[in-house]
Design an enzyme around this catalytic site. Sequence first.
Site, PDB file in Angstrom:
ATOM      1  N   ASP A   1       0.592  11.110  -0.437  1.00  0.00           N
ATOM      2  CA  ASP A   1      -0.478  12.090  -0.279  1.00  0.00           C
ATOM      3  C   ASP A   1      -1.828  11.436  -0.021  1.00  0.00           C
ATOM      4  O   ASP A   1      -1.939  10.211   0.041  1.00  0.00           O
ATOM      5  CB  ASP A   1      -0.543  12.992  -1.514  1.00  0.00           C
ATOM      6  CG  ASP A   1      -1.298  12.318  -2.658  1.00  0.00           C
ATOM      7  OD1 ASP A   1      -1.278  11.077  -2.757  1.00  0.00           O
ATOM      8  OD2 ASP A   1      -1.929  13.048  -3.435  1.00  0.00           O
TER       9      ASP A   1
ATOM     10  N   GLU B   1      -3.135   8.570  -1.961  1.00  0.00           N
ATOM     11  CA  GLU B   1      -2.394   7.329  -1.736  1.00  0.00           C
ATOM     12  C   GLU B   1      -1.526   6.929  -2.918  1.00  0.00           C
ATOM     13  O   GLU B   1      -1.230   5.757  -3.110  1.00  0.00           O
ATOM     14  CB  GLU B   1      -3.362   6.160  -1.431  1.00  0.00           C
ATOM     15  CG  GLU B   1      -4.507   6.545  -0.549  1.00  0.00           C
ATOM     16  CD  GLU B   1      -5.216   5.354   0.068  1.00  0.00           C
ATOM     17  OE1 GLU B   1      -6.068   4.782  -0.615  1.00  0.00           O
ATOM     18  OE2 GLU B   1      -4.901   5.001   1.207  1.00  0.00           O
ATOM     19  N   GLU B   2      -1.166   7.878  -3.728  1.00  0.00           N
ATOM     20  CA  GLU B   2      -0.438   7.539  -4.940  1.00  0.00           C
ATOM     21  C   GLU B   2       0.951   8.153  -5.011  1.00  0.00           C
ATOM     22  O   GLU B   2       1.872   7.535  -5.527  1.00  0.00           O
ATOM     23  CB  GLU B   2      -1.231   8.044  -6.162  1.00  0.00           C
ATOM     24  CG  GLU B   2      -2.570   7.399  -6.307  1.00  0.00           C
ATOM     25  CD  GLU B   2      -3.425   8.055  -7.365  1.00  0.00           C
ATOM     26  OE1 GLU B   2      -4.304   7.386  -7.892  1.00  0.00           O
ATOM     27  OE2 GLU B   2      -3.207   9.243  -7.668  1.00  0.00           O
TER      28      GLU B   2
ATOM     29  N   TRP C   1       0.856  -1.195   0.000  1.00  0.00           N
ATOM     30  CA  TRP C   1       0.000   0.000   0.000  1.00  0.00           C
ATOM     31  C   TRP C   1       0.885   1.236   0.000  1.00  0.00           C
ATOM     32  O   TRP C   1       2.069   1.136   0.324  1.00  0.00           O
ATOM     33  CB  TRP C   1      -0.920   0.006   1.241  1.00  0.00           C
ATOM     34  CG  TRP C   1      -2.185   0.785   0.983  1.00  0.00           C
ATOM     35  CD1 TRP C   1      -2.534   2.001   1.498  1.00  0.00           C
ATOM     36  CD2 TRP C   1      -3.266   0.392   0.132  1.00  0.00           C
ATOM     37  NE1 TRP C   1      -3.761   2.389   1.009  1.00  0.00           N
ATOM     38  CE2 TRP C   1      -4.226   1.421   0.163  1.00  0.00           C
ATOM     39  CE3 TRP C   1      -3.514  -0.727  -0.675  1.00  0.00           C
ATOM     40  CZ2 TRP C   1      -5.412   1.366  -0.579  1.00  0.00           C
ATOM     41  CZ3 TRP C   1      -4.687  -0.779  -1.405  1.00  0.00           C
ATOM     42  CH2 TRP C   1      -5.621   0.264  -1.346  1.00  0.00           C
TER      43      TRP C   1
ATOM     44  N   GLU D   1     -18.598   6.749  -4.567  1.00  0.00           N
ATOM     45  CA  GLU D   1     -17.381   7.568  -4.597  1.00  0.00           C
ATOM     46  C   GLU D   1     -17.390   8.501  -5.806  1.00  0.00           C
ATOM     47  O   GLU D   1     -17.102   9.685  -5.715  1.00  0.00           O
ATOM     48  CB  GLU D   1     -16.161   6.643  -4.650  1.00  0.00           C
ATOM     49  CG  GLU D   1     -14.830   7.358  -4.692  1.00  0.00           C
ATOM     50  CD  GLU D   1     -13.677   6.369  -4.841  1.00  0.00           C
ATOM     51  OE1 GLU D   1     -13.458   5.863  -5.966  1.00  0.00           O
ATOM     52  OE2 GLU D   1     -13.006   6.076  -3.823  1.00  0.00           O
TER      53      GLU D   1
HETATM   54  C1  NOJ Z   1      -6.009   2.798  -4.187  1.00  0.00           C
HETATM   55  C2  NOJ Z   1      -6.181   4.158  -3.638  1.00  0.00           C
HETATM   56  O1  NOJ Z   1      -7.175   4.143  -2.675  1.00  0.00           O
HETATM   57  C3  NOJ Z   1      -6.503   5.150  -4.702  1.00  0.00           C
HETATM   58  O2  NOJ Z   1      -6.566   6.443  -4.170  1.00  0.00           O
HETATM   59  C4  NOJ Z   1      -5.469   5.095  -5.757  1.00  0.00           C
HETATM   60  O3  NOJ Z   1      -5.799   5.994  -6.773  1.00  0.00           O
HETATM   61  C5  NOJ Z   1      -5.353   3.686  -6.294  1.00  0.00           C
HETATM   62  N1  NOJ Z   1      -5.047   2.786  -5.223  1.00  0.00           N
HETATM   63  C6  NOJ Z   1      -4.344   3.572  -7.407  1.00  0.00           C
HETATM   64  O4  NOJ Z   1      -3.053   3.829  -6.876  1.00  0.00           O
HETATM   65  C1  NOJ Z   2      -9.274   6.315  -2.217  1.00  0.00           C
HETATM   66  C2  NOJ Z   2      -9.000   7.724  -1.857  1.00  0.00           C
HETATM   67  O1  NOJ Z   2      -8.083   8.250  -2.780  1.00  0.00           O
HETATM   68  C3  NOJ Z   2      -8.444   7.830  -0.473  1.00  0.00           C
HETATM   69  O2  NOJ Z   2      -8.256   9.178  -0.131  1.00  0.00           O
HETATM   70  C4  NOJ Z   2      -9.380   7.183   0.505  1.00  0.00           C
HETATM   71  O3  NOJ Z   2      -8.793   7.212   1.777  1.00  0.00           O
HETATM   72  C5  NOJ Z   2      -9.687   5.771   0.119  1.00  0.00           C
HETATM   73  N1  NOJ Z   2     -10.107   5.683  -1.247  1.00  0.00           N
HETATM   74  C6  NOJ Z   2     -10.785   5.169   0.994  1.00  0.00           C
HETATM   75  O4  NOJ Z   2     -11.969   5.895   0.862  1.00  0.00           O
END
Ligand code: NOJ
Ligand code: NOJ
Length: 626
Positions: A214, A217-218, A155, A440
Site C-alpha cells: 500500500d 509501503e508497509e 523495500w 513530514e
Molecule cells: C519506510 C516507509 O517509507 C514508511 O512508510 C514505512 O512506515 C517505514 N519504511 C517502515 O516500514
Molecule cells: C513514507 C510514506 O509512507 C510514503 O507514502 C512516501 O512515499 C515516502 N515516505 C516518501 O515520502
Amino acid sequence: MISTRLILVLPLYALGFLQIAIAWPSVEPLAARASPDPLDSWLATETSTALQGVLDNIGSGGANTAGVSSGFVIASPSKSNPDYFYTWTRDSALTLKCLVEAFVAGNTNLQQTIQQYISAQAYLQTVSGLSGGLATGGLGEPKYYVNGTAFTGPWGRPQKDGPALRATTLIAFAKWLISNGQSSLANSIVWPIVQNDLSYITQNWNTSTFGKTDLWEEVDSSSFFTTTVQYRAVVEGNTLAKQLNQTCPNCVSQAPQILCFLQSYWTGSFILANVGTSRTGKDTNSILGIIHTFDPNTSCDDSTFQPCSPRALANHKAVTDSFRSIYNINSGIAQGSAVAVGRYAEDIYQGGHPWYLCTLAAAEQLYDAVYQWNKIGSITITTVSLAFFKDVYPSATPGTYSSAYTPTTFANITAAVKNYADGYMNMVAKYTPNDGSLTEQFSRLDGTPLSASALTWSYAALLTAAARRSSVVPASWIDSSLNSTPSVCVATSATGPYSTATNTVWPGTPPATTTRPPCTTPSAVTVTFTVLATTNLGDTIHVVGSIPALGNWNINNGVTLSPAAYTSSNPVWFGSVSIASGTSFQYKYINQHADGSIVWESDPNQSLTVPTDCGVSTATINDSWR
Ligand code: NOJ
Ligand code: NOJ
C-alpha cells in the site's frame, strides 16, 4: 512566536464552540466571523512558501537538488533519519498533479517543469529493477535514485498506485494540450507513457496477483487508495484515448471490475483501508483516496466515494476520530472541532506522530464536499452520514436541504462544514514554524516539526487544500458509461500493450538530462534524428539510409519524422529508431509532398557511427536540411 500564532488561531476555535453552544439554525453563517480571517492571511504567505518548497525539490534547477536529474522530484532533501533523497513515483505524481492544476489555473511558469517531469517519467519507465522491466511489472517499482538509477535495496515492492497516479497527472496535462491546440504533442509524447501505465493497471490491479504493497509501503494487502486511484486512471485514460484517436479496450473491460472490487472496502460504517491486516483499517489512506478521485461535476455518489457522499463523510468521522484520543496535542478538543491527523492510529514509523499531509487531507475532503453541495444545490443527510453532520451541526436530521427551498439550513450546514475544514488548516498553521517549512510529521506531544524536512508532498498537500478552500478544483473525470458495476465481481486482468516512450522532445524545453550510472555497453541505441526543415502544409520529412532500420535507401521504408514540436521559429522534425551499437551508416532526409513527390536533401550523404559508450542507450542527431 508560537504565542502569536495561538492568538491567531484561538478565535476560530472559540467560534467553533460558540456555534455549537448557540441554537442552530438561527445563526447567520459568516456573520460572526472575524474579518479579515487570520487563516486567509496565513495561507496567502504559506501558499507561496509551499510552491517554492515544491520547486526547490525538483531537478535540475531546484535549490535542494544537487545531483538530481532534470524533471526528477525528490521526496525531501533529508539524507538521513529518514533518507528521503530518492524519487518516489507516488510523491512525484501527486506533486506534479498539483503543479499541473496550478498551471491550468494560470501559473504558466510551471510548464517547463511539468514537461521535464513527463520526459523524466518516460525515461524511468525504461529502467528495470527488482520489480521487473517495462512490460514485466517494473512500473510498480516505488522509488529510484535521483539520477533515475534503479534502487535495488530491500523495500516494500511493488507498489501499485504509482502508475495510476502518474497517468492521472499526465492526463491532466494532456487535456490542457488538447484544449490548447496541441493534441499532436499529447499524442506523440504523453500518450505512450500513459498507455504503459494503463497497461500496468489493467494487468495488475486485481488482488490475486502477488505484491500489492500500500501507499505507506508497509502492508502487502489490497489498499483502498490504490484501487480507487486505479479506477480513476483507467476511466480517464479511456477518455483521453478517445480524444486522441487512440483506444484502450483493456480500460473498458477492467474499469467496471475495478469499481466492483472498490465496493468491497466499505464496511457499512467506514472504509477498511487495507484488507487482511490486524489493524482497525481506519487510515488516512482512505481520505487521500477520496480527495484524489474527487470529481467536481458529479453527484455525492457512494460508489466512487465522492467527498460529499454519505460513505465518505461517515469515513471522515471514523478516521479523524481515531486520532482524537491518541495524541496529546488533541486532548481537550471537542468533538466537531478539528484535530491533528496521522496515517493510522497503530503507526509507529518515526514515532507515529500526526502528519501535515494527513491533516491537510482531512480539510481538503470537506472543502471538496462543500464545493459539491454548492454545485448540486443541496445536501442530503442519510443515516450513514448523520453522525458526521451531528458533530458539526447538532440539530442535523436525515433529509435533503436545498439552497432553493431551505436556504438557511443549507447555508448553515455548508458554513459549519467549511468552518470544520478551516479547523484542520488552523491545526496545520498552528504547528508550522514561522518560516513556513513543512516536515513530514509534527510531535504528538507538543507539535514540534519532526521526521523528513521540507517534504515535497507536505507542500503539495498544502497547495491543493488551499486551492479547494478557494473553490479552485481539478477537471472532472467520471464517465457514466463506465460507472456501473457488474452484479458479480471477478478478479480479471488484461495484458498489454507496452512500448518504450521514446519521444521526449518538447518545443522550447531543454531535453531531459539523465545521468547514468556505471554500466555495460548497450547492444542497441535509440537514435533520435532531429532536422530543422521549413516545410509546407502536407509535407512529411523522412530519414532514409544505408541500413535496414532506415529502409536500405528505399524511400518507402525509412523513418517518418514527427512535426509535433514544429514551430515557425524552430521548424523541427524528429523521430527515433533503434540501431545496433557501433553500426556505421549513411543517411539523408527526404521531403515527401502531399502529392507523393519526393525531394531529396543535397549531396553528399551524411554519415554516422552509433555510439558504443558505456551506459549510453540514446543518441540525438541535430541536423539542418541541406
Ligand atoms: C519506510 C516507509 O517509507 C514508511 O512508510 C514505512 O512506515 C517505514 N519504511 C517502515 O516500514
Ligand atoms: C513514507 C510514506 O509512507 C510514503 O507514502 C512516501 O512515499 C515516502 N515516505 C516518501 O515520502
